[in-house]
Each structure stands twice: as C-alpha cells, then as structure tokens.
Design a protein around this motif. Structure first.
Motif, PDB file in Angstrom:
ATOM      1  N   ASP A 133      -0.788  74.708 -54.429  1.00  0.00           N
ATOM      2  CA  ASP A 133      -1.367  75.185 -53.171  1.00  0.00           C
ATOM      3  C   ASP A 133      -0.385  75.157 -52.005  1.00  0.00           C
ATOM      4  O   ASP A 133      -0.761  75.361 -50.857  1.00  0.00           O
ATOM      5  CB  ASP A 133      -2.615  74.374 -52.822  1.00  0.00           C
ATOM      6  CG  ASP A 133      -2.322  72.882 -52.660  1.00  0.00           C
ATOM      7  OD1 ASP A 133      -1.149  72.482 -52.850  1.00  0.00           O
ATOM      8  OD2 ASP A 133      -3.259  72.117 -52.357  1.00  0.00           O
ATOM      9  N   SER A 134       0.880  74.911 -52.278  1.00  0.00           N
ATOM     10  CA  SER A 134       1.891  74.870 -51.217  1.00  0.00           C
ATOM     11  C   SER A 134       2.109  76.251 -50.618  1.00  0.00           C
ATOM     12  O   SER A 134       1.980  77.279 -51.297  1.00  0.00           O
ATOM     13  CB  SER A 134       3.210  74.335 -51.779  1.00  0.00           C
ATOM     14  OG  SER A 134       4.261  74.503 -50.857  1.00  0.00           O
ATOM     15  N   SER A 190       2.338  64.246 -52.476  1.00  0.00           N
ATOM     16  CA  SER A 190       2.542  65.005 -51.226  1.00  0.00           C
ATOM     17  C   SER A 190       3.387  64.245 -50.205  1.00  0.00           C
ATOM     18  O   SER A 190       3.296  64.511 -49.004  1.00  0.00           O
ATOM     19  CB  SER A 190       1.192  65.386 -50.606  1.00  0.00           C
ATOM     20  OG  SER A 190       0.459  66.216 -51.481  1.00  0.00           O
ATOM     21  N   ARG A 191       4.223  63.317 -50.689  1.00  0.00           N
ATOM     22  CA  ARG A 191       5.145  62.636 -49.770  1.00  0.00           C
ATOM     23  C   ARG A 191       6.396  63.484 -49.535  1.00  0.00           C
ATOM     24  O   ARG A 191       7.137  63.249 -48.582  1.00  0.00           O
ATOM     25  CB  ARG A 191       5.506  61.252 -50.321  1.00  0.00           C
ATOM     26  CG  ARG A 191       4.368  60.248 -50.225  1.00  0.00           C
ATOM     27  CD  ARG A 191       4.845  58.837 -50.546  1.00  0.00           C
ATOM     28  NE  ARG A 191       5.137  58.673 -51.958  1.00  0.00           N
ATOM     29  CZ  ARG A 191       4.250  58.246 -52.864  1.00  0.00           C
ATOM     30  NH1 ARG A 191       3.016  57.960 -52.498  1.00  0.00           N
ATOM     31  NH2 ARG A 191       4.588  58.119 -54.138  1.00  0.00           N
ATOM     32  N   VAL A 192       6.661  64.431 -50.440  1.00  0.00           N
ATOM     33  CA  VAL A 192       7.692  65.442 -50.213  1.00  0.00           C
ATOM     34  C   VAL A 192       7.052  66.806 -50.477  1.00  0.00           C
ATOM     35  O   VAL A 192       5.993  66.895 -51.116  1.00  0.00           O
ATOM     36  CB  VAL A 192       8.929  65.242 -51.123  1.00  0.00           C
ATOM     37  CG1 VAL A 192       9.580  63.894 -50.846  1.00  0.00           C
ATOM     38  CG2 VAL A 192       8.565  65.385 -52.597  1.00  0.00           C
ATOM     39  N   GLN A 208       3.694  68.582 -69.252  1.00  0.00           N
ATOM     40  CA  GLN A 208       3.095  67.305 -69.651  1.00  0.00           C
ATOM     41  C   GLN A 208       2.073  66.814 -68.631  1.00  0.00           C
ATOM     42  O   GLN A 208       1.054  66.220 -68.996  1.00  0.00           O
ATOM     43  CB  GLN A 208       4.198  66.243 -69.815  1.00  0.00           C
ATOM     44  CG  GLN A 208       5.186  66.530 -70.940  1.00  0.00           C
ATOM     45  CD  GLN A 208       4.542  66.493 -72.309  1.00  0.00           C
ATOM     46  OE1 GLN A 208       3.843  65.555 -72.660  1.00  0.00           O
ATOM     47  NE2 GLN A 208       4.758  67.533 -73.098  1.00  0.00           N
ATOM     48  N   ARG A 209       2.307  67.079 -67.350  1.00  0.00           N
ATOM     49  CA  ARG A 209       1.438  66.562 -66.292  1.00  0.00           C
ATOM     50  C   ARG A 209       0.326  67.527 -65.905  1.00  0.00           C
ATOM     51  O   ARG A 209      -0.562  67.180 -65.129  1.00  0.00           O
ATOM     52  CB  ARG A 209       2.279  66.246 -65.044  1.00  0.00           C
ATOM     53  CG  ARG A 209       3.476  65.354 -65.283  1.00  0.00           C
ATOM     54  CD  ARG A 209       3.126  63.911 -65.442  1.00  0.00           C
ATOM     55  NE  ARG A 209       2.740  63.294 -64.189  1.00  0.00           N
ATOM     56  CZ  ARG A 209       2.652  61.981 -64.004  1.00  0.00           C
ATOM     57  NH1 ARG A 209       2.916  61.163 -65.002  1.00  0.00           N
ATOM     58  NH2 ARG A 209       2.277  61.491 -62.847  1.00  0.00           N
ATOM     59  N   GLY A 210       0.395  68.756 -66.433  1.00  0.00           N
ATOM     60  CA  GLY A 210      -0.604  69.764 -66.091  1.00  0.00           C
ATOM     61  C   GLY A 210       0.020  70.877 -65.278  1.00  0.00           C
ATOM     62  O   GLY A 210       0.096  70.772 -64.040  1.00  0.00           O
ATOM     63  N   SER A 211       0.471  71.916 -65.957  1.00  0.00           N
ATOM     64  CA  SER A 211       1.229  72.974 -65.286  1.00  0.00           C
ATOM     65  C   SER A 211       0.419  73.696 -64.213  1.00  0.00           C
ATOM     66  O   SER A 211       0.992  74.304 -63.302  1.00  0.00           O
ATOM     67  CB  SER A 211       1.737  73.990 -66.321  1.00  0.00           C
ATOM     68  OG  SER A 211       0.669  74.492 -67.100  1.00  0.00           O
ATOM     69  N   GLU A 212      -0.909  73.606 -64.297  1.00  0.00           N
ATOM     70  CA  GLU A 212      -1.751  74.277 -63.303  1.00  0.00           C
ATOM     71  C   GLU A 212      -1.615  73.657 -61.909  1.00  0.00           C
ATOM     72  O   GLU A 212      -2.000  74.269 -60.912  1.00  0.00           O
ATOM     73  CB  GLU A 212      -3.222  74.251 -63.742  1.00  0.00           C
ATOM     74  CG  GLU A 212      -3.909  72.897 -63.689  1.00  0.00           C
ATOM     75  CD  GLU A 212      -3.567  71.968 -64.855  1.00  0.00           C
ATOM     76  OE1 GLU A 212      -4.015  70.809 -64.838  1.00  0.00           O
ATOM     77  OE2 GLU A 212      -2.856  72.424 -65.780  1.00  0.00           O
ATOM     78  N   LYS A 213      -1.033  72.454 -61.828  1.00  0.00           N
ATOM     79  CA  LYS A 213      -0.895  71.770 -60.533  1.00  0.00           C
ATOM     80  C   LYS A 213       0.370  72.179 -59.774  1.00  0.00           C
ATOM     81  O   LYS A 213       0.528  71.855 -58.608  1.00  0.00           O
ATOM     82  CB  LYS A 213      -0.880  70.245 -60.742  1.00  0.00           C
ATOM     83  CG  LYS A 213      -2.161  69.685 -61.322  1.00  0.00           C
ATOM     84  CD  LYS A 213      -2.154  68.160 -61.296  1.00  0.00           C
ATOM     85  CE  LYS A 213      -1.062  67.565 -62.151  1.00  0.00           C
ATOM     86  NZ  LYS A 213      -1.126  66.074 -62.195  1.00  0.00           N
ATOM     87  N   TYR A 214       1.285  72.885 -60.465  1.00  0.00           N
ATOM     88  CA  TYR A 214       2.593  73.151 -59.885  1.00  0.00           C
ATOM     89  C   TYR A 214       2.911  74.641 -59.886  1.00  0.00           C
ATOM     90  O   TYR A 214       2.280  75.433 -60.575  1.00  0.00           O
ATOM     91  CB  TYR A 214       3.686  72.443 -60.689  1.00  0.00           C
ATOM     92  CG  TYR A 214       3.457  70.972 -60.902  1.00  0.00           C
ATOM     93  CD1 TYR A 214       3.942  70.031 -59.997  1.00  0.00           C
ATOM     94  CD2 TYR A 214       2.758  70.515 -62.016  1.00  0.00           C
ATOM     95  CE1 TYR A 214       3.743  68.674 -60.197  1.00  0.00           C
ATOM     96  CE2 TYR A 214       2.552  69.161 -62.221  1.00  0.00           C
ATOM     97  CZ  TYR A 214       3.049  68.250 -61.308  1.00  0.00           C
ATOM     98  OH  TYR A 214       2.834  66.918 -61.507  1.00  0.00           O
ATOM     99  N   LYS A 215       3.946  74.977 -59.129  1.00  0.00           N
ATOM    100  CA  LYS A 215       4.536  76.304 -59.263  1.00  0.00           C
ATOM    101  C   LYS A 215       6.058  76.171 -59.156  1.00  0.00           C
ATOM    102  O   LYS A 215       6.576  75.317 -58.424  1.00  0.00           O
ATOM    103  CB  LYS A 215       4.003  77.271 -58.209  1.00  0.00           C
ATOM    104  CG  LYS A 215       4.282  76.911 -56.765  1.00  0.00           C
ATOM    105  CD  LYS A 215       3.666  77.960 -55.830  1.00  0.00           C
ATOM    106  CE  LYS A 215       3.801  77.534 -54.369  1.00  0.00           C
ATOM    107  NZ  LYS A 215       3.131  78.477 -53.449  1.00  0.00           N
TER     108      LYS A 215
END
Length: 268
Positions: A133-134, A190-192, A208-215
């Motif tokens: 969501d960035s 969200s500290r960086v 591994q952590r859930g690709s849907e959370k990142y881009k």
C-alpha cells in the motif's frame, strides 16, 4: 670494503626483487596449503536467504551452501562454514580467517581491487522493495523517504553511485542495518519506507512472508553478477573452482540444486 659493499648491494637487490613479487598484487597460492589441511573455510552471512543461512533448527542451508558442499566433495575437501560480519568480509579473507567469500557475493569494480573473483555464476539486480500500500512506485518517489540497506553490501554501493538521488532520502542518506533481514523486518513494521537489496534474496523473503504484502518496483539500482571471492594471487585455487563449477553446469548438478531452491535454473 669493495667486496662488502658489493655483497650488501646484491643482498638488498634480492630483498627488493622478492618484495616486488609480493607487493599486494600477487601472493603465494594457498591452494596447496588448503589441500594439506584438508578443508576450506567458507565465510558467509548466515542470514542471506536463500543463498546461505541458518534454518529454524540452526542448520546451515541454502543454494550456495549446496553448491559449495558438492564442490568440496569433488575436491576431496571438507567445507567449514564460518558466519562473518558481512561488512568485514574482505578483512576476514585478507587475514586468512576464511579462504573464500561465497554467499551471494556481487562482483564490483571496488571489490576487484581487494579480491580475486571466480567466473560469475548468477545474475542479480538491486531492487527496491516497499509495502503493497506504499505510495512509492518509482525511484524518484524515494525523495524524503527512509530507505534501508545492509551495511557493506553491493546495494549500498549502488545507492552511493546515485548520489543526487541519495541526497533526497530522509536525512540525506540510507539507514544501514547489519543484515537484510533486519532491514526487511523494519519495513514490515513501517519503521522504514523502502529497502534496497538483492533481487534473489528479496523475492525469496517476500514469498516466504507473503508476497501479497509487498511490491518490488520496476526500476532498480542496477544489474550485477555473483562470484566467489578469493585472495589476490590464488590463481590455482580459482582455476580449480572455475573448472569444477563448469563441470557441475555441464553434468546438470547446478541445475538440480537451482530447481530445489528457486523452482528453475538460474545459473548463468
């Protein structure tokens, strides 16, 4: 007196010639000593997934680890895996605390001045990772943002080369962490705002952590290649490693190891 003077000149000339052969550009090849000792000490960052890291049980695993084990088997040498401070890797090599740097080690012009590299074997990019969501969608959006990177990494070198962009980061420079894992955890919290890191590590970590959370942004900080680092002058060692890596490519061994970790053959 003349004889003594001539003897002194001859002795000094011998010292000069010997020192000229070992002036930092070359060194005695260590491969024979390693063979006599019976093992190779491999220096690596034990958090660099999926190249070389400690799993939940504390076992050292990874793509580079499997390649190194097979190379050691073919050399009839044990491979001892030594976790190191990645920012001190070249110093550890120079001081002979390790024999090779092998863990997603990017070939750069700066590093070539300090170590001898094997032939490159993997292609890589320095990518920009943000949360899904960035509002960061391109490199220029990093202006005023907190950008994280591992200290001593080629990602940091790549950022430093784009000085004008770096000056626009919050505080005019990236935030450095000892490991990529720490940087990515701060991104999750969200500290960086963004992390610059190796694409291979980033893709594996986010999956591994859930690709849907990142881009991962389309733009990057440049392409590069991975190689194995050895001490300057270790020509025989380099020749042996290059020969075995080429044989492993030809007989399909590296392809099998690559498929195990990436689901495809990424070997160059």
């Amino acid at each position: 007196m003349r004889k003594k003077y001539l003897s002194f000149i001859v002795a000094m000339l011998g010292v000069f010639l010997l020192s000229g052969c070992n002036n930092g550009k070359t060194s005695l090849d260590e491969f024979e000593n390693i063979k006599k000792r019976g093992y190779i000490i491999l220096g690596f960052d034990d958090t660099f997934v999926p190249m070389g890291f400690k799993d939940a049980s504390g076992e050292v695993v990874g793509f580079d680890i499997d390649i190194a084990k097979e190379l050691g088997r073919r050399l009839n040498l044990e491979v001892k895996f030594q976790p190191i401070d990645w920012a001190m890797k070249e110093t550890e090599l120079k001081n002979k605390n390790i024999d090779v740097i092998w863990n997603g080690y990017s070939i750069t012009e700066e590093r070539k001045e300090k170590v001898e590299f094997s032939d490159p074997y993997v292609e890589n990019r320095q990518v920009i990772i943000t949360l899904k969501d960035s509002n960061i969608n391109k490199k220029s959006d990093l202006e005023g943002k907190k950008v994280a990177v591992q200290s001593g990494s080629s990602a940091l070198d790549a950022i430093n080369k784009e000085e004008e962009l770096m000056k626009k980061f919050q505080n005019g420079k990236p935030i450095t962490f000892d490991t990529n894992n720490e940087a990515l955890m701060d991104l999750e919290s969200s500290r960086v705002d963004a992390v610059v890191a190796d694409e291979i590590l980033s893709r594996y970590y986010t999956t591994q952590r859930g690709s849907e959370k990142y881009k991962v942004l389309p733009e990057d900080f440049g392409k590069e290649q991975y190689g194995i680092g050895m001490r300057k002058g270790d020509k025989k060692f380099i020749e042996e490693i290059n020969s075995i890596l080429n044989n492993m490519k030809r007989d399909g061994t590296t392809s099998k190891i690559s498929s195990k970790w990436f689901g495809e053959d990424i070997i160059k």
